[in-house]
Design an enzyme around this catalytic site. Structure first.
Site, PDB file in Angstrom:
ATOM      1  N   SER A  13      55.959 -16.528   4.995  1.00  0.00           N
ATOM      2  CA  SER A  13      57.020 -16.047   5.879  1.00  0.00           C
ATOM      3  C   SER A  13      57.451 -17.170   6.816  1.00  0.00           C
ATOM      4  O   SER A  13      56.892 -18.270   6.811  1.00  0.00           O
ATOM      5  CB  SER A  13      56.518 -14.844   6.687  1.00  0.00           C
ATOM      6  N   GLY A  18      66.738 -15.996   7.837  1.00  0.00           N
ATOM      7  CA  GLY A  18      67.805 -15.547   8.718  1.00  0.00           C
ATOM      8  C   GLY A  18      68.723 -16.680   9.128  1.00  0.00           C
ATOM      9  O   GLY A  18      69.951 -16.538   9.134  1.00  0.00           O
ATOM     10  N   LYS A 188      54.331 -26.382  -7.266  1.00  0.00           N
ATOM     11  CA  LYS A 188      53.705 -25.214  -7.886  1.00  0.00           C
ATOM     12  C   LYS A 188      53.912 -23.922  -7.087  1.00  0.00           C
ATOM     13  O   LYS A 188      54.183 -22.861  -7.690  1.00  0.00           O
ATOM     14  CB  LYS A 188      52.207 -25.470  -8.083  1.00  0.00           C
ATOM     15  N   PRO A 189      53.809 -23.927  -5.733  1.00  0.00           N
ATOM     16  CA  PRO A 189      54.067 -22.667  -5.002  1.00  0.00           C
ATOM     17  C   PRO A 189      55.458 -22.104  -5.277  1.00  0.00           C
ATOM     18  O   PRO A 189      55.622 -20.889  -5.402  1.00  0.00           O
ATOM     19  CB  PRO A 189      53.902 -23.083  -3.532  1.00  0.00           C
ATOM     20  N   LYS A 222      62.110 -31.086 -11.916  1.00  0.00           N
ATOM     21  CA  LYS A 222      60.944 -30.304 -12.357  1.00  0.00           C
ATOM     22  C   LYS A 222      61.088 -28.840 -11.942  1.00  0.00           C
ATOM     23  O   LYS A 222      60.838 -27.925 -12.735  1.00  0.00           O
ATOM     24  CB  LYS A 222      59.684 -30.917 -11.757  1.00  0.00           C
ATOM     25  N   CYS A 381      68.065  -7.718  33.799  1.00  0.00           N
ATOM     26  CA  CYS A 381      67.473  -6.396  33.579  1.00  0.00           C
ATOM     27  C   CYS A 381      66.321  -6.173  34.560  1.00  0.00           C
ATOM     28  O   CYS A 381      66.552  -5.991  35.752  1.00  0.00           O
ATOM     29  CB  CYS A 381      67.036  -6.252  32.119  1.00  0.00           C
ATOM     30  N   LEU A 382      65.063  -6.206  34.112  1.00  0.00           N
ATOM     31  CA  LEU A 382      63.937  -6.052  35.030  1.00  0.00           C
ATOM     32  C   LEU A 382      63.976  -7.141  36.101  1.00  0.00           C
ATOM     33  O   LEU A 382      63.567  -6.907  37.245  1.00  0.00           O
ATOM     34  CB  LEU A 382      62.616  -6.110  34.262  1.00  0.00           C
ATOM     35  N   MET A 384      66.639  -8.305  37.607  1.00  0.00           N
ATOM     36  CA  MET A 384      67.505  -7.808  38.677  1.00  0.00           C
ATOM     37  C   MET A 384      66.788  -6.740  39.485  1.00  0.00           C
ATOM     38  O   MET A 384      66.876  -6.707  40.731  1.00  0.00           O
ATOM     39  CB  MET A 384      68.792  -7.236  38.097  1.00  0.00           C
ATOM     40  N   GLU A 405      58.812   3.171  37.444  1.00  0.00           N
ATOM     41  CA  GLU A 405      58.250   2.723  36.165  1.00  0.00           C
ATOM     42  C   GLU A 405      56.781   2.361  36.322  1.00  0.00           C
ATOM     43  O   GLU A 405      56.009   2.436  35.371  1.00  0.00           O
ATOM     44  CB  GLU A 405      59.030   1.517  35.643  1.00  0.00           C
ATOM     45  N   HIS A 515      72.122  -7.495  29.516  1.00  0.00           N
ATOM     46  CA  HIS A 515      71.563  -8.674  28.847  1.00  0.00           C
ATOM     47  C   HIS A 515      72.694  -9.594  28.386  1.00  0.00           C
ATOM     48  O   HIS A 515      73.144  -9.527  27.229  1.00  0.00           O
ATOM     49  CB  HIS A 515      70.713  -8.243  27.650  1.00  0.00           C
ATOM     50  N   GLU A 517      72.631 -12.605  27.538  1.00  0.00           N
ATOM     51  CA  GLU A 517      72.229 -13.542  26.476  1.00  0.00           C
ATOM     52  C   GLU A 517      72.612 -13.043  25.093  1.00  0.00           C
ATOM     53  O   GLU A 517      72.773 -13.841  24.150  1.00  0.00           O
ATOM     54  CB  GLU A 517      70.724 -13.809  26.542  1.00  0.00           C
TER      55      GLU A 517
END
Length: 543
Positions: A13, A18, A188-189, A222, A381-382, A384, A405, A515, A517
């Site tokens: 992985s 992506g 090979k992999p 190959k 968010c948090l 702020m 919270e 958010h 970003e």
């Protein structure tokens, strides 16, 4: 009619499927084609919304309120095409919908099976809303051979048979490792990975070979021979200087040309001036700044993927290099001397979003440092919310200020939101309800004060930004906080929900409930990040 490009991964992985999908889409877009990218995630969660950032990285939120895989952030940043709910599907969502249909009796007594019911649902997802598109790129999460991914592979095998080879292309991203002891790249992999995929009924058309050393022509030949592809379809993919150099690199290796050759299509060469300028701004900065990000998931950079990229975009806008220092908020709760030692070298301080009480006192201490030392500050968010708690405690004289919270409090400067208006109408939630998909999610409008810093930054009095949160700043404390110098400069259109706070008595101090970003792109940096890095640059010149 849309043509389909299916992207699979093998060997290990984290090979960058992506990023590869986003880069290929950007190259096809640069040739004048309309593209859309989709992500198939085989895990059984309905979406990543309830998953720990340490498990899955950040949760990317779309305008229509979908909680999705972080790869959709790559897709948007590279193409500028807004993702939506229909661009990310999981096994959990598919099985949930199928079981709901079975309970209703929609299958009229038939036995519900993986084939055809699950595979049909996957194919339906892949082909939905593709009108007026030239290419649909579909990335399959995980690695070929994963048991949970088998229904997706089977569905794509069926799609190739139904649509034909001329309408589908399989790109397999694989690894060609360098064995230092032997001084060789090993093929090979890759051969085994392709054999595994072929055993599932899919012959890849193009191989994208991740390698840390140049791939010799002999090894390329190959791989082509043993994997039954053309030599030109074996595309080397070496590590790039930055992710934004990847489209240029893949174009140089002929990836987009090979895809068009497969589809028997001819198109003008791509206009890559946008990417040339982006790489130039990244690789040739005219200065640098250091930003301290005080967070609670700093052990895994992917937890703040979009945030890191948005800071880079802000640097591009100001033509400076942004050095990000990831600082664990919990460490700031142990000793005040640590705060000064860590934050004094910073040209800007950013407190990002998060959930739960852990590390919040360290975030509040960071806000106080930025306020008192007049260091440029951006709270998200948090972040702020903690800026409001800090202001309540230290500027408004409300010593017990906190958030519900974190438990019961007599001074709930931040509290859970139970009702709000959305495009779909009144939304209602309860404190004891499900966690998944129940937050204030997606794009919401805000109205900015005319004489505010943020109105100047945006160049507008009305904005739309993406949200992902369950708690809100309590507007009942507005008067007390504003007397202490923290101005509510952005509100929801109904005037009930604080969206932005800022300080007029500070060089650059802004907190936002949303958010920003999530909407920043290398070719269109978000104005808040451009402004924040610009302020950090001025700070750097002062010290």
């Amino acid at each position: 009619m849309a043509r389909y490009i299916f992207i699979t991964g093998g060997v290990v992985s984290s090979l960058g499927k992506g990023l590869m999908a986003a880069s290929l889409a950007a190259l096809l877009q640069a040739r004048g084609y309309k593209v859309r990218i989709r992500k198939f995630d085989p895990y059984l969660n309905v979406d990543p919304g309830t998953m720990s950032p340490y498990q899955h990285g950040e949760v990317y939120v779309t305008d229509d309120g979908a909680e999705t895989d972080l790869d959709l952030g790559h897709y948007e940043r590279f193409t500028g095409v807004s993702a939506h709910q229909g661009d990310n599907i999981t096994s959990g969502r598919i099985y949930r919908d199928i079981i709901a249909k079975e309970r209703r009796g929609d299958y009229l007594g038939a036995t519900v099976q993986v084939i055809p019911h699950v595979t049909d649902a996957i194919k339906e997802f892949a082909q939905a809303d593709t009108e007026d598109l030239d290419f649909v790129l579909c990335e399959i999460g995980g690695t070929v051979g994963d048991i949970e991914g088998l229904p997706f592979i089977e569905a794509l095998r069926q799609l190739r048979n139904e649509l034909g080879r001329d309408e589908t292309c399989f790109v397999h991203v694989t690894l060609v490792p360098y064995i230092a002891a032997a001084g060789e790249l090993k093929t090979k992999p890759t051969q085994h990975s392709v054999r595994e995929l072929t055993g599932l009924g899919i012959q890849p058309d193009i191989l994208l070979c991740r390698c840390e050393k140049p791939l010799p022509e002999s090894e390329r030949s190959k791989i082509a021979l043993f994997c039954n592809v053309r030599k030109e379809a074996v595309i080397p993919a070496l590590d790039a200087s930055s992710i934004y150099a990847v489209p240029l690199q893949y174009h140089g290796e002929g990836l987009d040309a090979e895809v068009l050759r497969h589809f028997r299509m001819e198109a003008p060469g791509p206009n890559l001036s946008r990417w040339v300028d982006i790489v130039d701004r990244y690789e040739n900065p005219e200065g640098e700044v250091t930003i301290g990000v005080v967070g609670k998931y700093v052990g895994l950079p992917d937890a703040y993927k979009s945030l890191n990229e948005a800071l880079t975009h802000g640097g591009m806008a100001n033509r400076v290099k942004v050095n990000v220092r990831w600082l664990d908020a919990e460490l700031f709760e142990e000793d005040d001397s640590i705060i000064a030692a860590q934050l004094e070298p910073m040209h800007g301080i950013l407190v990002p979003g998060g959930f739960g009480e852990r590390g919040t006192e360290g975030k509040i201490a960071s806000v106080r440092f930025a306020r008192e030392r007049e260091v440029p500050f951006l709270g998200i968010c948090l972040g702020m919310q903690m800026a409001c708690v800090e202001a309540a405690r230290n500027s408004a004289g409300i010593a017990g200020a906190s958030s519900t919270e974190f438990g019961a409090t007599k001074e709930p400067v931040v509290g859970i939101i139970t009702e709000w208006m959305s495009a779909e109408g009144l939304q209602q939630r309860s404190a004891g309800g499900d966690l998944g998909g129940t937050m204030r999610l997606g794009a919401y409008e805000a109205e900015l004060s005319g004489n505010s810093r943020v109105a100047s930054i945006y160049g507008s009095r009305k904005i739309s930004e993406r949200h992902r949160h369950r708690y809100e700043v309590n507007v009942a404390y507005r008067e007390a906080l504003e007397k202490g110098g923290l101005v509510f400069s952005g509100m929801s259109p109904d005037g009930l929900l604080p969206e932005i706070v800022e300080r007029a008595d500070h060089p650059w101090f802004v907190g936002v409930q949303f958010h920003p970003e999530l909407k920043s792109k290398p070719f269109d940096p978000h104005p808040l990040f451009s402004g924040f890095i610009g302020a950090a640059l001025r700070q750097a010149r002062l010290v």
